[in-house]
Design a protein around this motif. Structure first.
Motif, short mmCIF file in Angstrom:
data_model
loop_
_atom_site.label_atom_id
_atom_site.label_comp_id
_atom_site.label_asym_id
_atom_site.label_seq_id
_atom_site.Cartn_x
_atom_site.Cartn_y
_atom_site.Cartn_z
N VAL A 187 0.84 -1.20 0.00
CA VAL A 187 0.00 0.00 0.00
C VAL A 187 0.88 1.25 0.00
O VAL A 187 0.57 2.24 -0.67
CB VAL A 187 -0.93 0.00 1.24
N ASP A 188 1.99 1.22 0.74
CA ASP A 188 2.87 2.39 0.86
C ASP A 188 3.44 2.77 -0.49
O ASP A 188 4.04 1.94 -1.18
CB ASP A 188 4.02 2.09 1.84
N HIS A 189 3.28 4.03 -0.85
CA HIS A 189 3.83 4.55 -2.11
C HIS A 189 3.30 3.76 -3.31
O HIS A 189 3.95 3.67 -4.36
CB HIS A 189 5.37 4.47 -2.09
N SER A 190 2.10 3.11 -3.14
CA SER A 190 1.53 2.21 -4.18
C SER A 190 2.60 1.25 -4.69
O SER A 190 2.76 1.04 -5.89
CB SER A 190 0.95 3.02 -5.35
N LEU A 191 3.33 0.67 -3.74
CA LEU A 191 4.42 -0.24 -4.10
C LEU A 191 3.91 -1.42 -4.93
O LEU A 191 4.50 -1.80 -5.94
CB LEU A 191 5.12 -0.75 -2.83
N LEU A 192 2.78 -2.01 -4.48
CA LEU A 192 2.16 -3.10 -5.25
C LEU A 192 0.81 -2.61 -5.75
O LEU A 192 -0.17 -2.60 -5.00
CB LEU A 192 1.99 -4.35 -4.38
N LYS A 193 0.77 -2.18 -6.99
CA LYS A 193 -0.51 -1.74 -7.60
C LYS A 193 -1.28 -3.02 -7.92
O LYS A 193 -0.76 -3.89 -8.64
CB LYS A 193 -0.22 -0.91 -8.85
N ALA A 194 -2.50 -3.15 -7.40
CA ALA A 194 -3.23 -4.41 -7.50
C ALA A 194 -4.47 -4.31 -8.38
O ALA A 194 -5.01 -3.23 -8.59
CB ALA A 194 -3.62 -4.88 -6.11
N SER A 195 -4.89 -5.48 -8.87
CA SER A 195 -6.19 -5.61 -9.54
C SER A 195 -6.81 -6.91 -9.04
O SER A 195 -6.10 -7.78 -8.53
CB SER A 195 -6.01 -5.63 -11.06
N PRO A 196 -8.14 -7.07 -9.15
CA PRO A 196 -8.76 -8.29 -8.61
C PRO A 196 -8.26 -9.54 -9.34
O PRO A 196 -8.14 -9.53 -10.57
CB PRO A 196 -10.26 -8.08 -8.87
N LEU A 197 -7.94 -10.57 -8.58
CA LEU A 197 -7.45 -11.81 -9.18
C LEU A 197 -8.60 -12.56 -9.85
O LEU A 197 -8.43 -13.18 -10.89
CB LEU A 197 -6.81 -12.70 -8.09
N ASP A 198 -9.77 -12.48 -9.23
CA ASP A 198 -10.92 -13.26 -9.69
C ASP A 198 -12.08 -12.33 -10.03
O ASP A 198 -12.78 -11.85 -9.13
CB ASP A 198 -11.32 -14.25 -8.58
N PRO A 199 -12.32 -12.06 -11.32
CA PRO A 199 -13.38 -11.13 -11.72
C PRO A 199 -14.79 -11.58 -11.29
O PRO A 199 -15.69 -10.77 -11.18
CB PRO A 199 -13.28 -11.09 -13.26
N THR A 200 -14.97 -12.90 -11.01
CA THR A 200 -16.29 -13.38 -10.59
C THR A 200 -16.62 -12.94 -9.16
O THR A 200 -17.77 -12.98 -8.74
CB THR A 200 -16.37 -14.93 -10.62
N GLY A 201 -15.57 -12.54 -8.41
CA GLY A 201 -15.81 -12.09 -7.04
C GLY A 201 -15.85 -13.21 -6.02
O GLY A 201 -16.03 -12.98 -4.83
N GLU A 202 -15.66 -14.47 -6.47
CA GLU A 202 -15.74 -15.62 -5.56
C GLU A 202 -14.67 -15.55 -4.47
O GLU A 202 -14.89 -15.95 -3.33
CB GLU A 202 -15.58 -16.92 -6.37
N LEU A 203 -13.49 -15.00 -4.83
CA LEU A 203 -12.39 -14.92 -3.86
C LEU A 203 -12.44 -13.65 -3.01
O LEU A 203 -11.63 -13.47 -2.10
CB LEU A 203 -11.05 -15.00 -4.59
N GLY A 204 -13.34 -12.73 -3.33
CA GLY A 204 -13.42 -11.47 -2.57
C GLY A 204 -12.25 -10.55 -2.91
O GLY A 204 -11.84 -10.44 -4.07
N TYR A 205 -11.67 -9.93 -1.87
CA TYR A 205 -10.58 -8.95 -2.09
C TYR A 205 -9.22 -9.63 -2.19
O TYR A 205 -8.30 -9.31 -1.44
CB TYR A 205 -10.59 -7.90 -0.98
N VAL A 206 -9.14 -10.57 -3.12
CA VAL A 206 -7.84 -11.20 -3.40
C VAL A 206 -7.33 -10.57 -4.69
O VAL A 206 -8.05 -10.52 -5.69
CB VAL A 206 -7.98 -12.73 -3.57
N GLY A 207 -6.11 -10.06 -4.64
CA GLY A 207 -5.60 -9.34 -5.80
C GLY A 207 -4.42 -10.01 -6.45
O GLY A 207 -3.85 -10.98 -5.93
N GLU A 208 -4.06 -9.48 -7.60
CA GLU A 208 -2.79 -9.84 -8.24
C GLU A 208 -2.06 -8.54 -8.50
O GLU A 208 -2.66 -7.46 -8.50
CB GLU A 208 -3.00 -10.64 -9.51
#
Length: 267
Positions: free
Chosen positions: A102-123
């Motif tokens: 999160v700091d300095h947007s070190l890891l810019k994330a997007s949802p891993l699973d577009p279906t939403g089954e995994l919730g807030y799991v990112g890649e």
């Protein structure tokens, strides 16, 4: 820069000897490599979720992450675990800087699973490696908690192996997945053997046959993915014997080296 990204799994964190941290500081001070640490925290997250009576199932080795689970994961990983690793490195004589994705947007994330089954799991969509280079160039060892953030400020829980692979790709470095086992093991003719190297084809066959299973699947896939996306090399190493890390960096046999089928033909 000879970046060496070390992913420390949550299951091994409590078992690592002081000599492991001393080895990392020694490698940094000697100019042999620039260590970057990415850590997990699964077992501690599980314990706190149980105490709080929050349900958190897994799908294919990845934790289904609701908002409540995300808050707990961030608290455990970016808080207590991150600072514990920083403390251990500084006790070993190093200069460590704890940061989260999160700091300095070190890891810019997007949802891993577009279906939403995994919730807030990112890649990881992007790594702000300039921020890492600032820390490294000032003599620091970055210690990264794998919570990412997107353009809108939404945070995501990122599998630590996947986050480490993305950081290794970004720094064009080597990736070592630190475990509490000597590598990928298989029982052959009644004896346990460690595979010193595996190709993509061999890995897929061992996943199909069940030799590689559970949490080892995202670990080995991350090792493979890091190669296809630019990491120079990846290996699964035993952190309980710190000499394995030194041996690996010196080109000796240690752990399970993961390689593309193309690379294997040159060995």
């Amino acid at each position: 820069m000879h970046a060496m990204v070390l992913k420390i799994g949550g299951s091994i964190l409590e078992k690592l000897p002081d000599s492991f941290y001393e080895m990392i500081v020694e490698l940094k001070n000697a100019g042999i490599c620039e260590p970057v640490i990415v850590h997990g925290g699964g077992p501690e997250i599980n314990r706190l979720l149980q105490q709080l009576e929050v349900n958190s199932p897994f799908v294919d080795g990845l934790r289904v992450t609701t908002k409540e689970v995300l808050d707990v994961a961030e608290m455990v990983m970016s808080g207590s675990i991150n600072k514990r690793i920083v403390t251990n490195l500084q006790k070993a004589g190093g200069t460590a800087v704890g940061t989260s994705g999160v700091d300095h947007s070190l890891l810019k994330a997007s949802p891993l699973d577009p279906t939403g089954e995994l919730g807030y799991v990112g890649e990881v969509a992007n790594v702000n490696d300039e921020w890492l280079k600032v820390i490294i160039n000032h003599g620091g060892i970055p210690v990264i908690s794998p919570i990412g953030i997107d353009e809108s400020g939404q945070r995501y829980n990122i599998n630590g192996d996947m986050a480490a692979a993305a950081v290794a790709q970004s720094l064009k470095g080597k990736l070592a997945l630190i475990s509490d086992i000597p590598g990928v093991m298989e029982t052959i003719d009644g004896k346990q053997v460690v595979h010193t190297q595996l190709t993509k084809q061999q890995i897929e066959a061992k996943i199909m046959s069940g030799v590689i299973h559970g949490g080892m699947i995202p670990k080995i896939r991350s090792a493979l993915n890091s190669l296809s996306a630019g990491a120079s090399e990846s290996v699964i190493l035993n952190g309980l014997t710190p000499a394995d890390l030194k041996n690996y960096i010196e080109g000796k046999e240690a752990g399970t080296k993961v390689m593309t089928d193309k690379e294997a033909h040159h060995v």
